[in-house]
Design a protein around this motif. Structure first.
Motif, PDB file in Angstrom:
ATOM      1  N   ILE A  67      61.833  43.528   8.203  1.00 43.34           N
ATOM      2  CA  ILE A  67      60.362  43.620   8.193  1.00 43.34           C
ATOM      3  C   ILE A  67      59.912  43.713   6.745  1.00 43.34           C
ATOM      4  CG2 ILE A  67      58.344  44.866   9.076  1.00 43.34           C
ATOM      5  CD1 ILE A  67      60.250  46.292  11.044  1.00 43.34           C
ATOM      6  N   PRO A  68      59.216  42.699   6.233  1.00 38.81           N
ATOM      7  CA  PRO A  68      58.805  42.759   4.826  1.00 38.81           C
ATOM      8  C   PRO A  68      57.844  43.931   4.572  1.00 38.81           C
ATOM      9  CG  PRO A  68      58.393  40.584   5.766  1.00 38.81           C
ATOM     10  CD  PRO A  68      58.778  41.477   6.891  1.00 38.81           C
ATOM     11  N   MET A  69      58.018  44.562   3.440  1.00 43.27           N
ATOM     12  CA  MET A  69      57.155  45.693   3.083  1.00 43.27           C
ATOM     13  C   MET A  69      55.686  45.255   3.041  1.00 43.27           C
ATOM     14  SD  MET A  69      58.155  48.787   2.725  1.00 43.27           S
ATOM     15  CE  MET A  69      59.591  49.276   1.816  1.00 43.27           C
ATOM     16  N   SER A  70      55.455  44.006   2.629  1.00 43.60           N
ATOM     17  CA  SER A  70      54.077  43.524   2.544  1.00 43.60           C
ATOM     18  C   SER A  70      53.403  43.536   3.915  1.00 43.60           C
ATOM     19  CB  SER A  70      54.040  42.117   1.961  1.00 43.60           C
ATOM     20  OG  SER A  70      54.901  41.275   2.697  1.00 43.60           O
ATOM     21  N   GLU A  71      54.187  43.319   4.974  1.00 44.21           N
ATOM     22  CA  GLU A  71      53.665  43.381   6.338  1.00 44.21           C
ATOM     23  C   GLU A  71      53.234  44.799   6.694  1.00 44.21           C
ATOM     24  OE1 GLU A  71      53.357  41.546   9.434  1.00 44.21           O
ATOM     25  OE2 GLU A  71      52.966  40.140   7.822  1.00 44.21           O
TER      26      GLU A  71
END
Ligand code: AMP
Ligand code: MG
Length: 408
Positions: free
Chosen positions: A401-405
């Protein structure tokens, strides 16, 4: 209802999905419905309160996709034709005179009577300035038809959409100067713990700086919520009662710390006295204990205090809950599978969210995954999800899960 993880059930942990489902149910039951009308430039990060329905066709009229020449292919003899008008973007054309073509530029309305635009690279200009078309042409070419993008009456953005620059642009393209947005969810943030000191002050013996406060306040603001910073709550029952009672007009009380069972959990006591307390034991690592309940009917979520636990439980449970209360339907972060660039030899009984990075297409993890270590998350650009009971060898696929998400 799933009994797993209810108070008194020792040993059984509530799966992350079950916890999220229960939180979203609660959020659905207490969605914010009040809205306000804001100028378009101010809606960034807000949630649309009503469907945005188009009152225009886009494009409003057929227009040219090229710099070139418009003609009527149906009437064309094959011979060179004179130019009868010049049409720039922003001008209203005359109907095309039979036996002629029109000079036309990108975005300009195609004149009535023309059915084709030829790009200027494909024509020759004769000595007498007539235009010779030298390539095969088809009717409709290089014309963007009326309503190609949008027609009157279409729902362009649904209620519950989070508005960003692209949605603002869409609304602008339809002529909207402002939009109705849901009023911001108001969140009071409390940090609990006698050991906490604010940055800037001297550290005494046994004290640490309060990092959760700024993490949550900034994050909540970035997500478009209104934040009421409640500061540090001492580990003391009368103070806890008083401070909770003073939080008027908020939609959620969000606290960190003091949720480990067995310790002096004054928040829990206050909730039991004047509201409702559920102590969930989640199958999540970091972040097992979660307090959910209300104080005098104001919903309360109590996150564990360890900074990495706060981060993970906020990102995966609290953020979706708050977005749903704000009216957003789609609240779960995007994840995708990547090959593991590490080994995970010992299966755990909790879902692990490892602070990780993508390196050459593989997930790597920070060397220290302790729940107290915020540096792991600063190093990371995402969370690597390892299921309960699972081991991993190099190259096995794991969700990332990308941190930006999570942050946005
Ligand atoms: P607690 O959940 O209160 O038992 O706290 C668990 C751990 O997190 C303890 O080591 C606390 O000192 C630490 N902690 C709690 N709140 C904060 C905070 N706001 N900032 C940094 N660390 C915290
Ligand atoms: Mg504490």
């Amino acid at each position: 209802m799933n009994p797993v993880g209810k108070p008194g059930k020792t040993g059984s942990l509530m799966p992350v999905e079950a916890a999220l489902a229960r939180l979203l149910e609660m959020a659905d039951a207490s969605r914010i419905i009040e809205s306000e009308h804001l100028p378009l430039a101010e809606v960034e990060g807000r949630v649309l309160a009503q469907d945005l329905v188009s009152t225009l066709d886009l494009p409003p009229w057929p227009n040219s996709a090229m710099d070139g020449y418009a003609l009527s292919l149906a009437d064309w003899s094959g011979e060179p034709v004179p130019v009868s008008q010049k049409i720039f973007a922003g001008q209203a054309p005359e109907p095309l005179k039979p036996g002629t073509c029109a000079r036309i530029f990108t975005g300009a309305p195609v004149p009535p009577g023309a059915d084709c635009v030829e790009m200027q690279e494909n024509v020759l200009i004769e000595a007498d300035e007539r235009v010779r078309f030298i390539e095969p042409m088809t009717a409709g070419q290089n014309i963007r038809p009326q309503g190609q993008e949008t027609t009157v009456g279409e729902v362009i953005l649904s209620a519950g959409t989070r508005l960003g620059p692209i949605e603002q642009g869409l609304a602008a393209s339809l002529g909207c100067a402002g939009l109705d947005v849901v009023r911001k969810v108001r969140v009071a943030v409390l940090s609990t713990g006698d050991e906490l000191v604010e940055p800037g002050a001297e550290l005494g013996p046994g004290q640490i700086y309060n990092s959760n406060r700024v993490v949550l306040c900034s994050w909540l603001q970035r997500l478009g919520f209104e934040v009421l910073d409640g500061g540090i709550l001492p580990d003391d029952l009368p103070a806890t009662r008083e401070r909770l009672g003073a939080l008027q007009d908020v939609d959620l009380i969000l606290s960190t710390g003091g949720v480990s069972v067995g310790e002096a959990d004054f928040l829990g006591v206050a909730l039991r006295e004047q509201g409702e307390l559920m102590l969930w034991k989640l199958a999540i690592k970091p972040g097992k204990p979660l307090t959910v309940g209300h104080f005098r009917n104001v919903p309360v979520i109590g996150l564990p205090g360890n900074p990495a636990s706060t981060l993970v439980t906020f990102a995966l449970l609290t953020k979706p809950y708050l977005l749903r209360r704000q009216g957003v339907q789609d609240v779960e972060p995007l994840k995708f599978s990547v090959p593991a660039g590490f080994v995970w030899p010992h299966a755990g009984n909790r879902r692990e969210f490892l602070r990780g990075r993508l390196e050459q297409g593989k997930a790597t993890i920070y060397r220290n995954q302790s729940s107290g270590v915020l540096r792991s998350a600063a190093w990371a650009d995402g969370l690597v999800e390892v299921q309960e009971g699972r081991t991993l060898v190099q190259g096995e696929m794991v969700p990332f899960i990308p941190m930006s998400e999570l942050l946005g």
